[in-house]
Design a protein around this motif. Structure first.
Motif, PDB file in Angstrom:
ATOM      1  N   ILE A   1       0.093  13.243   0.508  1.00 48.95           N
ATOM      2  CA  ILE A   1      -1.259  12.871  -0.966  1.00 48.95           C
ATOM      3  C   ILE A   1      -2.563  14.044  -0.286  1.00 48.95           C
ATOM      4  CG2 ILE A   1      -2.982  11.464  -1.385  1.00 48.95           C
ATOM      5  CD1 ILE A   1      -0.781   9.874  -1.631  1.00 48.95           C
TER       6      ILE A   1
ATOM      7  N   ARG B   1      -7.320  12.305  -7.062  1.00 47.46           N
ATOM      8  CA  ARG B   1      -7.433  11.054  -8.669  1.00 47.46           C
ATOM      9  C   ARG B   1      -5.782  11.921  -8.940  1.00 47.46           C
ATOM     10  NH1 ARG B   1     -11.194  11.561 -11.797  1.00 47.46           N
ATOM     11  NH2 ARG B   1      -9.959  13.129 -13.486  1.00 47.46           N
TER      12      ARG B   1
ATOM     13  N   ALA C   1       1.364  11.145  -6.545  1.00 49.69           N
ATOM     14  CA  ALA C   1       2.641  10.464  -6.134  1.00 49.69           C
ATOM     15  C   ALA C   1       3.977   9.015  -6.639  1.00 49.69           C
ATOM     16  CB  ALA C   1       1.400  10.119  -4.626  1.00 49.69           C
TER      17      ALA C   1
ATOM     18  N   TYR D   1      -3.341  11.115  -6.336  1.00 53.67           N
ATOM     19  CA  TYR D   1      -2.456   9.579  -5.987  1.00 53.67           C
ATOM     20  C   TYR D   1      -1.071   9.021  -7.330  1.00 53.67           C
ATOM     21  CZ  TYR D   1      -5.383   7.040  -2.270  1.00 53.67           C
ATOM     22  OH  TYR D   1      -5.046   7.208  -1.494  1.00 53.67           O
ATOM     23  N   TYR D   2      -1.451  10.319  -8.357  1.00 52.75           N
ATOM     24  CA  TYR D   2      -0.830  10.045  -9.779  1.00 52.75           C
ATOM     25  C   TYR D   2       0.506  10.829  -9.443  1.00 52.75           C
ATOM     26  CZ  TYR D   2       0.052  10.372 -14.718  1.00 52.75           C
ATOM     27  OH  TYR D   2       1.136   9.996 -16.193  1.00 52.75           O
TER      28      TYR D   2
ATOM     29  N   LYS E   1      -4.575  -2.078  -6.677  1.00 50.30           N
ATOM     30  CA  LYS E   1      -4.303  -0.507  -6.629  1.00 50.30           C
ATOM     31  C   LYS E   1      -4.346  -0.221  -5.026  1.00 50.30           C
ATOM     32  CE  LYS E   1      -7.134   1.097  -9.166  1.00 50.30           C
ATOM     33  NZ  LYS E   1      -7.300   0.199  -9.792  1.00 50.30           N
TER      34      LYS E   1
ATOM     35  N   ASN F   1       0.877  -1.215   0.240  1.00 48.33           N
ATOM     36  CA  ASN F   1       0.048  -0.448  -0.226  1.00 48.33           C
ATOM     37  C   ASN F   1       1.037   0.850  -0.191  1.00 48.33           C
ATOM     38  OD1 ASN F   1      -1.791   1.950   0.123  1.00 48.33           O
ATOM     39  ND2 ASN F   1      -2.434   1.521   2.318  1.00 48.33           N
ATOM     40  N   MET F   2      -0.064   2.423  -0.002  1.00 53.53           N
ATOM     41  CA  MET F   2       1.110   3.928  -0.160  1.00 53.53           C
ATOM     42  C   MET F   2       0.699   3.634   1.234  1.00 53.53           C
ATOM     43  SD  MET F   2      -0.490   6.019  -2.903  1.00 53.53           S
ATOM     44  CE  MET F   2      -0.384   5.676  -5.274  1.00 53.53           C
TER      45      MET F   2
ATOM     46  N   LYS G   1      -5.300   2.764  -4.310  1.00 58.55           N
ATOM     47  CA  LYS G   1      -6.795   3.464  -4.099  1.00 58.55           C
ATOM     48  C   LYS G   1      -8.200   2.079  -3.676  1.00 58.55           C
ATOM     49  CE  LYS G   1      -7.301   7.227  -6.557  1.00 58.55           C
ATOM     50  NZ  LYS G   1      -8.163   7.335  -7.495  1.00 58.55           N
TER      51      LYS G   1
ATOM     52  N   ILE H   1      -5.748   7.575   4.008  1.00 61.67           N
ATOM     53  CA  ILE H   1      -4.953   8.118   3.387  1.00 61.67           C
ATOM     54  C   ILE H   1      -3.503   8.903   3.084  1.00 61.67           C
ATOM     55  CG2 ILE H   1      -4.939  10.015   0.924  1.00 61.67           C
ATOM     56  CD1 ILE H   1      -8.278   9.511   0.755  1.00 61.67           C
TER      57      ILE H   1
END
Lengths: 197, 197
Positions: free
Chosen positions: B8, B28, B34, B31-32, A88, A63-64, A90, B4
């Motif tokens: 981010i 969105r 990151a 996340y991209y 993913k 995970n991030m 997300k 989260i």
């Protein structure tokens, strides 16, 4: 275009590389950013830098995370005998929002897709295999599209004998959904998976 | 939302402040960004900083510039006896794209709008008055909405006796436009301003 100041043009070019931002939106945003409050622009600029530099993969689940482990793997109260496999990071957010799941996750980092040239070795299935000791259930929560289904069935065949229970998230008509506008395959699945009341 | 990662979430918050980027798009994009290439993220971050820091107002016309004067006011070949008055710097880009105008500009920085509390003193009309020496024509190219019209007629009354010719851009049916879908006021204007063939 010589009539657009160079720094604005440069910014529009960079913004235009982001998903869902077309050239016109990029230019509009660039003009907006050019004249916005200096402090706000600095904050935005730093936020981008920070988000990119400080985010890394959780060493356990992929995970991030803004630390060595993500918020789930750091949490002692989570049930480590259940692993939910997603494509993913997300997807984890989507599941966490329900507040209904208390197990841990495993992020594959994609789905198997021969068309896109993504094979089983290109996603983190090996990492999942290493985590199966003491696990009672693996929930396959990849997307319900072709790639997600293929990934789920590939992993199922691989781990079926190593884990007590392997489950797949249910297919059906979404809550609030309208039968009239639901595709046939979903209706077939919804009928197959009907539950007694 | 604890699920989260903070950097981010912080970035999504900043992106969400930009026009036309809602909370979902912001998340969105965050996340991209990151996980995008480190070099690309740095470039984007710096482009934002540069666009905001390096852009200033042209000391002559108020256009956006990356130097003391904008590209129009720097250009010796431009006809300084014609001033085209616009509301915003982006209007200049729209006119320049036609390659049909060779005069200079004056940027008001807005339109008179009593509803929004913007009066004649809140836009740069004074700067225009100072530039009228040796000017043969002032073209009023503010928008054709209520505020733009009000601004144009206010300026017209103010400079009418100081300049030989004061003109207003034409109203009419846009080229490629369809009469069926054109509003009545525009059609009335198009009829009034009809030209002989």
């Amino acid at each position: 275009m010589e009539y657009i100041p160079k720094p604005i043009e440069a910014l529009a070019l960079e913004l235009g590389r982001l998903p869902s931002i077309g050239p016109k939106s990029a230019m509009r945003l660039a003009y907006y950013i050019a004249v916005m409050d200096k402090e706000a622009a600095k904050t935005l600029s730093e936020a981008i830098y920070n988000a990119n530099m400080k985010i890394r993969k959780c060493s356990v689940c992929g995970n991030m995370a803004d630390d060595e482990k993500c918020f789930v793997c750091r949490d002692d109260r989570r049930d480590r005998s259940v692993i939910c496999v997603v494509s993913k990071p997300k997807d984890i957010v989507a599941i966490e929002k329900t507040h209904e799941y208390n197990g841990v996750y495993h992020v594959l980092g994609g789905s198997i897709s021969p068309v896109m040239g993504i094979g089983p070795d290109d996603i983190d299935i090996k990492g999942l295999l290493k985590r199966l000791d003491g696990v009672d259930e693996v929930i396959l929560a990849t997307n319900t599209d072709v790639e997600g289904e293929a990934t789920a069935s590939y992993i199922f065949r691989l781990i079926n004998k190593k884990v007590k229970t392997v489950t797949r998230i249910a297919h059906g008509v979404p809550v609030g959904g309208n039968l009239e506008y639901t595709d046939e395959v979903t209706i077939i699945k919804a009928l197959e998976n009907r539950t007694s009341l």
